[in-house]
Scaffold this active site. Structure first.
Site, PDB file in Angstrom:
ATOM      1  N   ARG A 100      49.657  34.613  39.771  1.00  0.00           N
ATOM      2  CA  ARG A 100      48.783  35.685  40.270  1.00  0.00           C
ATOM      3  C   ARG A 100      48.828  36.899  39.341  1.00  0.00           C
ATOM      4  O   ARG A 100      47.819  37.594  39.179  1.00  0.00           O
ATOM      5  CB  ARG A 100      49.142  36.080  41.702  1.00  0.00           C
ATOM      6  CG  ARG A 100      48.142  37.037  42.333  1.00  0.00           C
ATOM      7  CD  ARG A 100      48.410  37.271  43.808  1.00  0.00           C
ATOM      8  NE  ARG A 100      47.853  36.234  44.656  1.00  0.00           N
ATOM      9  CZ  ARG A 100      46.679  36.325  45.294  1.00  0.00           C
ATOM     10  NH1 ARG A 100      45.925  37.397  45.142  1.00  0.00           N
ATOM     11  NH2 ARG A 100      46.259  35.351  46.059  1.00  0.00           N
ATOM     12  N   GLU A 135      47.214  43.672  51.309  1.00  0.00           N
ATOM     13  CA  GLU A 135      47.799  43.916  49.997  1.00  0.00           C
ATOM     14  C   GLU A 135      47.008  44.865  49.094  1.00  0.00           C
ATOM     15  O   GLU A 135      47.610  45.689  48.389  1.00  0.00           O
ATOM     16  CB  GLU A 135      48.000  42.583  49.263  1.00  0.00           C
ATOM     17  CG  GLU A 135      49.060  41.703  49.885  1.00  0.00           C
ATOM     18  CD  GLU A 135      49.080  40.307  49.274  1.00  0.00           C
ATOM     19  OE1 GLU A 135      50.104  39.953  48.670  1.00  0.00           O
ATOM     20  OE2 GLU A 135      48.069  39.589  49.398  1.00  0.00           O
TER      21      GLU A 135
END
Length: 807
Positions: A354, A757
């Site tokens: 990621r 997030e």
């Protein structure tokens, strides 16, 4: 003054002024955002409304039950770990006689006492529950003690006599790179011809970006209670974001099948990713002791042990070489990206993946090479943390653009804007996904104007020219964050819905509640589908015996996945009720409506409770399961190419700071945030997530410093030495706005967007505002060598790096 704005059609005005003196309205509106028309009028009074957290009244009165509050069965034992005092070595002798000499000690557990597999690693089986001969970090569990009290267990564990044959320890990223020490194979992603284009770029720059890790510092620490059941089964209460993984690890450790282990989690006192993979260690250890003694066992870590033996956000470094033109547009970029993973893989594979996929943030990279190293060190294994590698990747590209801007003497915002993804062109990411929902231009343009960014830059430059001691800095940074698990198979969810004959509804789904408001959002979805008031819905304990094979509540996907699953279950029940109404009243389905706790059957109106009682009498099933899987996603882990994200969430922040150049102290003076939550399910919950995520990011980048000594022992393992931000760190002037009239173009739950997030990365603006203030101490074109976190020491070093050259 704080102005929190959730723009829409209804407003509750307040008073106040921004840092610049202009008035703002304090708006907290309840609205139904744009998007597809809702199927029921009830949706208009439930979806998009700022309902309070379903446990808010319990939180503020101290009545919310966490694992530590559960009433324990008679004869429950309390457990504690015996942990390693060295970072790397072989256990020569482990003498537990002094431990067993305590009459309060009932049992100890060693590797030989584990009936099944000595492992709590999920993806890679390289995490022993108890170190078996080899210790690989200071703080690694070697055994566990069960005693009659918590204090007795802790004291007894410390009486063990241990001797080691110490081995060389690798403690940092550079040392791991030099030794080619990795927990997983390195990955390489190449797009275009970066080497060729870099060589012919008109301008070129090299540099290194350093950023530290972060402890989760959840208010409720790691805890599990294991209770033996009949026929060898085990009931586990666990503070976990991933009940199914805990179920599997406990079953493997005990050598039993999954159907013999039930894991329950009512709520957590914070998680932030730290309770995704690591609770399995706590639960498995408690279960091994419970199986050995045939008594319930409670295992709770104190704060020091929790911080010493559990993983953190990954520390990263990046070496870059960038080519660019006179306007600051990146021509080509090569990056060596390396992270400190610790001694085992844990979740470092997807975290680093990621980081690679978010290294672009909001910027088009036509020619790029990224080499990603997952470094093995003899420190605790790092793990998931809010953003999951994305923040670290974004920090790298934002630093590169800031360096380019300062080298060219351009405003960093202009360089950032010059590199933005396009809408119809320059819109394909370096991992091959076409961006179809780009609204970053709109967000940044609006925030620049509303925050008076240009005017304030002039004021700050003037202020800095007059003040040799206190320097101010300003920065505007964007956020583009992909939503979905990159491990595609986790993008699924289930739900169980039960309607009772009094018209109340019991909701169970696979997501876990950690304070983020997941349960209230899913309850809103069910209330809207059935046309009942929110008070009729009760969300219950997450339970692997009710909804199986759940995914972790992570990747900001909790509402997306579980909301859709619950909606599917509610629609199944509603269809049955509509069919019953049509048959019983000889009426067409189009004339049956559910709203405001009533059922409209043609001209007849009946309460929902009476109607479902009639349906029950007619033998209509009032229970249903629902299932959902995210469409249109795929990802090749080997090549790092694919369409891993269902959609992107966007945002931007402008931060203004003051820096004392004599002490290195920094203060956040003002923040302006504009964030994209799609058509918000619950603006009050989303606003809390934006504010909380932002401040947690500020902590990571300014004050939360993890420090290991030369022997690999963590020395910042308590609030006395590890500083998280508090309410006092919130700026005196703030404006937080949820972007209005911006429904998700993808078919998410009521066209909303994830908000767990993405807001954390808004804090990157604070780091760059500090760097901007440091740059004011040097000559034009100087690049402050500021590492994260920007502690006073780091700030003074950065000031020194530019002021010495300036002198």
């Amino acid at each position: 003054m704080t102005s929190a704005r959730v723009s829409g059609e209804q407003h509750q005005p307040g008073a106040g002024a921004s840092a610049g003196g202009e008035p703002h309205r304090h708006e907290a509106s309840a609205r139904v955002s744009g998007g597809e028309p809702h199927r029921h009028e009830a949706s208009a009074s439930v979806i998009g409304e700022p309902h309070p957290h379903d446990s808010a009244h319990l939180h503020v009165t101290g009545k919310a039950l966490y694992c530590d509050d559960i009433a324990l069965p008679a004869a429950t034992l309390h457990a504690a770990f015996g942990i390693s005092s060295i970072s790397h070595g072989r256990i020569r002798e482990l003498d537990l006689a002094p431990v067993m000499a305590d009459p309060a000690v009932i049992a100890v557990a060693l590797p030989a006492d584990i009936p099944g597999e000595n492992n709590y690693g999920g993806a890679v089986h390289d995490d022993p529950i108890f170190a078996d001969g080899l210790v690989q970090y200071a703080g690694q569990p070697m055994f566990a003690v069960a005693a009659s009290s918590y204090t007795a267990a802790r004291k007894a564990a410390r009486r063990a006599r241990v001797s080691y044959d110490e081995l060389p320890a690798i403690l940092d990223i550079r040392a791991a790179l030099a030794a080619e020490s990795y927990v997983l194979p390195s990955r390489r992603l190449v797009r275009g011809t970066p080497g060729t284009v870099l060589a012919r770029s008109p301008l070129r720059l090299q540099g290194t970006v350093l950023m530290g890790g972060q402890d989760h510092f959840y208010l409720e620490g790691q805890i599990a209670i294991a209770i033996p059941q009949e026929d060898g089964a085990m009931l586990v209460h666990s503070s976990t974001q991933h009940p199914t993984e805990v179920q599997h690890i406990v079953a493997h450790a005990l050598g039993i099948r999954a159907h013999s282990v039930t894991v329950q989690c009512r709520r957590m006192g914070g998680g932030f990713g730290g309770k995704e993979s690591q609770p399995a260690l706590i639960a498995a250890s408690a279960a091994v002791l419970a199986a050995k003694t045939q008594r319930p066992v409670k295992l709770r870590l104190d704060r020091d042990v929790d911080m010493i033996m559990t993983g953190k956000r990954h520390e990263f470094l990046a070496d870059y070489d960038v080519g660019f033109d006179a306007q600051g547009r990146i021509q080509a970029l090569t990056i060596m990206l390396a992270s400190r993973c610790g001694y085992s893989a844990d979740l470092s594979g997807p975290v680093n993946d990621r980081a690679v996929s978010h290294l672009d943030n909001a910027y088009f990279l036509e020619h790029v090479e990224i080499i990603s190293h997952r470094c093995k060190t003899h420190t605790v294994s790092n793990t998931a943390f809010r953003g999951f590698g994305g923040p670290q990747g974004m920090m790298v590209i934002e630093r590169i653009l800031d360096d380019i801007a300062r080298t060219l003497n351009l405003d960093p915002l202009d360089v950032r804007r010059a590199n933005f993804y396009g809408v119809a062109h320059a819109n394909v990411t370096h991992y091959g996904q076409t961006i179809e929902d780009n609204i970053i231009h709109e967000i940044v343009d609006r925030l620049e104007a509303e925050s008076a960014y240009r005017e304030r830059r002039k004021v700050i430059a003037e202020c800095n020219s007059r003040n040799p001691v206190v320097k101010r800095g300003l920065a505007l940074t964007p956020v583009k964050f992909g939503i979905s698990f990159t491990a595609t198979h986790f993008n699924q969810a289930g739900a169980l819905l039960q309607v009772y004959t009094d018209g109340t509804v019991l909701l169970n789904h696979g997501g876990t509640e950690m304070g983020q408001g997941l349960h209230i959002k899913v309850a809103q979805v069910v209330a809207a589908e059935l046309g009942v008031p929110l008070s009729a819905i009760r969300a219950t304990t997450t339970d692997t015996s009710k909804v199986p094979n759940t995914s972790a509540t992570a990747a900001s996907s909790g509402s997306d996945l579980n909301g859709m699953a619950a909606q599917a279950a509610a629609r199944t029940i509603r269809r049955r009720l509509v069919d019953y109404a049509c048959e019983a009243h000889a009426i067409d389905a189009s004339r049956v409506r559910f709203e405001h706790g009533q059922v409209h059957i043609g001209a007849r109106i009946i309460s929902f409770g009476d109607f479902v009682r009639d349906a029950y009498t007619a033998r209509i099933s009032l229970s249903a399961t629902g299932y959902y899987r995210t469409p249109r996603i795929h990802w090749d882990r080997a090549t790092l190419i694919g369409h891993p994200f269902f959609y992107f969430a966007y945002g931007a922040a402008v931060a203004e700071v003051a820096v004392d150049t004599l002490t290195g102290e920094t203060r956040l003076l003002r923040v302006d945030i504009l964030h994209d939550a799609g058509a918000s399910l619950n603006p009050a919950i989303d606003l809390g997530q934006i504010e909380g995520g932002f401040l947690q990011g500020v902590g990571w980048l300014t004050s939360e410093e993890l420090w290991w000594d030369a022997h690999g022992a963590l020395q910042t393992h308590a609030p006395s030495t590890y500083k998280i931000p508090t309410a006092r760190d919130w700026p005196a002037h703030s404006t937080v706005t949820i972007l209005e009239r911006s429904p998700n173009r993808e078919d998410t739950i009521h066209r909303s967007k994830a908000v767990g997030e993405p807001p954390l990365m808004l804090a990157i603006s604070v780091f760059h505002a500090i760097r901007d203030a440091c740059a004011a101490c040097g000559a034009t074109g100087e690049l402050p060598q500021l590492s994260a976190p920007a502690t006073p020491e780091a700030v003074l070093r950065a000031i020194d790096s530019v002021s010495r050259r300036h002198a």
